[in-house]
Write a protein that holds these residues in place. Sequence first.
Motif, PDB file in Angstrom:
ATOM      1  N   PHE A  40       4.691   6.672   1.839  1.00 28.62           N
ATOM      2  CA  PHE A  40       4.838   6.877   0.400  1.00 28.62           C
ATOM      3  C   PHE A  40       5.313   5.562  -0.189  1.00 28.62           C
ATOM      4  CE2 PHE A  40       7.832   7.685  -3.126  1.00 28.62           C
ATOM      5  CZ  PHE A  40       6.930   8.203  -4.049  1.00 28.62           C
ATOM      6  N   THR A  41       4.649   5.082  -1.236  1.00 30.69           N
ATOM      7  CA  THR A  41       4.968   3.776  -1.798  1.00 30.69           C
ATOM      8  C   THR A  41       5.399   3.915  -3.249  1.00 30.69           C
ATOM      9  OG1 THR A  41       2.674   3.342  -2.506  1.00 30.69           O
ATOM     10  CG2 THR A  41       3.283   2.679  -0.281  1.00 30.69           C
ATOM     11  N   VAL A  42       6.324   3.069  -3.653  1.00 27.12           N
ATOM     12  CA  VAL A  42       6.776   3.041  -5.041  1.00 27.12           C
ATOM     13  C   VAL A  42       7.177   1.617  -5.385  1.00 27.12           C
ATOM     14  CG1 VAL A  42       9.156   3.672  -4.369  1.00 27.12           C
ATOM     15  CG2 VAL A  42       8.381   4.040  -6.724  1.00 27.12           C
ATOM     16  N   GLY A  43       6.770   1.159  -6.585  1.00 31.09           N
ATOM     17  CA  GLY A  43       7.090  -0.211  -6.982  1.00 31.09           C
ATOM     18  C   GLY A  43       6.389  -0.612  -8.250  1.00 31.09           C
ATOM     19  N   SER A  44       6.121  -1.904  -8.373  1.00 32.05           N
ATOM     20  CA  SER A  44       5.544  -2.439  -9.602  1.00 32.05           C
ATOM     21  C   SER A  44       4.119  -1.976  -9.847  1.00 32.05           C
ATOM     22  CB  SER A  44       5.583  -3.972  -9.572  1.00 32.05           C
ATOM     23  OG  SER A  44       4.821  -4.473  -8.480  1.00 32.05           O
ATOM     24  N   GLN A  45       3.405  -1.526  -8.812  1.00 30.45           N
ATOM     25  CA  GLN A  45       2.066  -0.993  -9.018  1.00 30.45           C
ATOM     26  C   GLN A  45       2.062   0.529  -9.069  1.00 30.45           C
ATOM     27  OE1 GLN A  45      -0.754  -1.893  -5.947  1.00 30.45           O
ATOM     28  NE2 GLN A  45       0.665  -1.544  -4.269  1.00 30.45           N
ATOM     29  N   GLY A  46       3.234   1.107  -9.319  1.00 33.31           N
ATOM     30  CA  GLY A  46       3.341   2.543  -9.505  1.00 33.31           C
ATOM     31  C   GLY A  46       3.679   3.265  -8.216  1.00 33.31           C
ATOM     32  N   ILE A  47       3.170   4.479  -8.104  1.00 33.76           N
ATOM     33  CA  ILE A  47       3.403   5.284  -6.914  1.00 33.76           C
ATOM     34  C   ILE A  47       2.082   5.440  -6.161  1.00 33.76           C
ATOM     35  CG2 ILE A  47       5.347   6.522  -7.916  1.00 33.76           C
ATOM     36  CD1 ILE A  47       3.459   8.860  -8.452  1.00 33.76           C
ATOM     37  N   GLY A  48       2.180   5.700  -4.870  1.00 34.08           N
ATOM     38  CA  GLY A  48       0.957   5.836  -4.098  1.00 34.08           C
ATOM     39  C   GLY A  48       1.232   6.309  -2.693  1.00 34.08           C
ATOM     40  N   GLY A  49       0.200   6.254  -1.877  1.00 38.84           N
ATOM     41  CA  GLY A  49       0.310   6.665  -0.490  1.00 38.84           C
ATOM     42  C   GLY A  49      -0.643   5.864   0.372  1.00 38.84           C
ATOM     43  N   GLU A  50      -0.332   5.782   1.663  1.00 41.54           N
ATOM     44  CA  GLU A  50      -1.146   5.011   2.591  1.00 41.54           C
ATOM     45  C   GLU A  50      -1.201   5.692   3.958  1.00 41.54           C
ATOM     46  OE1 GLU A  50      -0.395   0.423   1.057  1.00 41.54           O
ATOM     47  OE2 GLU A  50       0.932   1.273   2.590  1.00 41.54           O
ATOM     48  N   PHE A  51      -2.307   5.498   4.641  1.00 41.89           N
ATOM     49  CA  PHE A  51      -2.430   5.872   6.049  1.00 41.89           C
ATOM     50  C   PHE A  51      -2.381   4.584   6.864  1.00 41.89           C
ATOM     51  CE2 PHE A  51      -5.033   6.357   9.876  1.00 41.89           C
ATOM     52  CZ  PHE A  51      -4.397   7.442  10.474  1.00 41.89           C
ATOM     53  N   LYS A  52      -1.593   4.565   7.922  1.00 40.70           N
ATOM     54  CA  LYS A  52      -1.372   3.348   8.700  1.00 40.70           C
ATOM     55  C   LYS A  52      -1.814   3.548  10.151  1.00 40.70           C
ATOM     56  CE  LYS A  52       2.243  -0.053   9.766  1.00 40.70           C
ATOM     57  NZ  LYS A  52       3.670  -0.415   9.554  1.00 40.70           N
TER      58      LYS A  52
END
Length: 232
Positions: A40-52
Amino acid sequence: MRKLQLTLLVVLLFTALAATRAIAQPFWEQAYKGATGVQFTVGSQGIGGEFKYNFAENAALRFGASFLPLSANNLFTFSGLKSTNNLSARFSNVHLIADYTPFDKAQWFRLVGGLGYLYSARGAINVIPSGDYKVANYVITAEELGRLNIDVSWKGVAPYVGVGLIRNFSLNSRFTANMDLGTYYLASPRSTIVGTNLLADNYQLQTQMDNNLKSYRWLPVLQLNFSYRITQ
């Protein structure tokens, strides 16, 4: 008997060394080839998600998306023009990013690079004049003056480069967190200017606006990643 004792001693020694190494490198800091996880990502480009996916012990691929909506009212003032204005921005992307940890003794440092496709990357401002305007002996109302909408788009493919600067810290045996710092290099901006009534001719300024904005192609990214390891 002595050979057997020596063999047992060597086995015990290697077992002790392996255990010591495992203790020195906790579970959450190890990189396993073939390991998978989600972020789960949060920062200057908003919120999002990733598969690693870790395709090597010191390298991984991330596939994900992020979404950033922004809006504000009356953020700008225009000299000689009474108006209300509405600003909106929307940046959404899908991306494929690679992580590489070049130094075993500096696990806190990662090189990051990849590509993103910004399927929505635009900013718009809508200007609505208010009040009457006196020009020579004429009075022009706000309705006669019209409205003005300026829309700028950076939609397209954007390379990404960056670094990871914080060593993974563990929230528990499967949850970790770290940080990314980098930038996208956006496509050339394309503006659209639409006016009504007396402001209709402002579309002629589109080329000039594109030229004025041509250097605004760097989109900084400061992002926190909260990860969950699915498999080892």
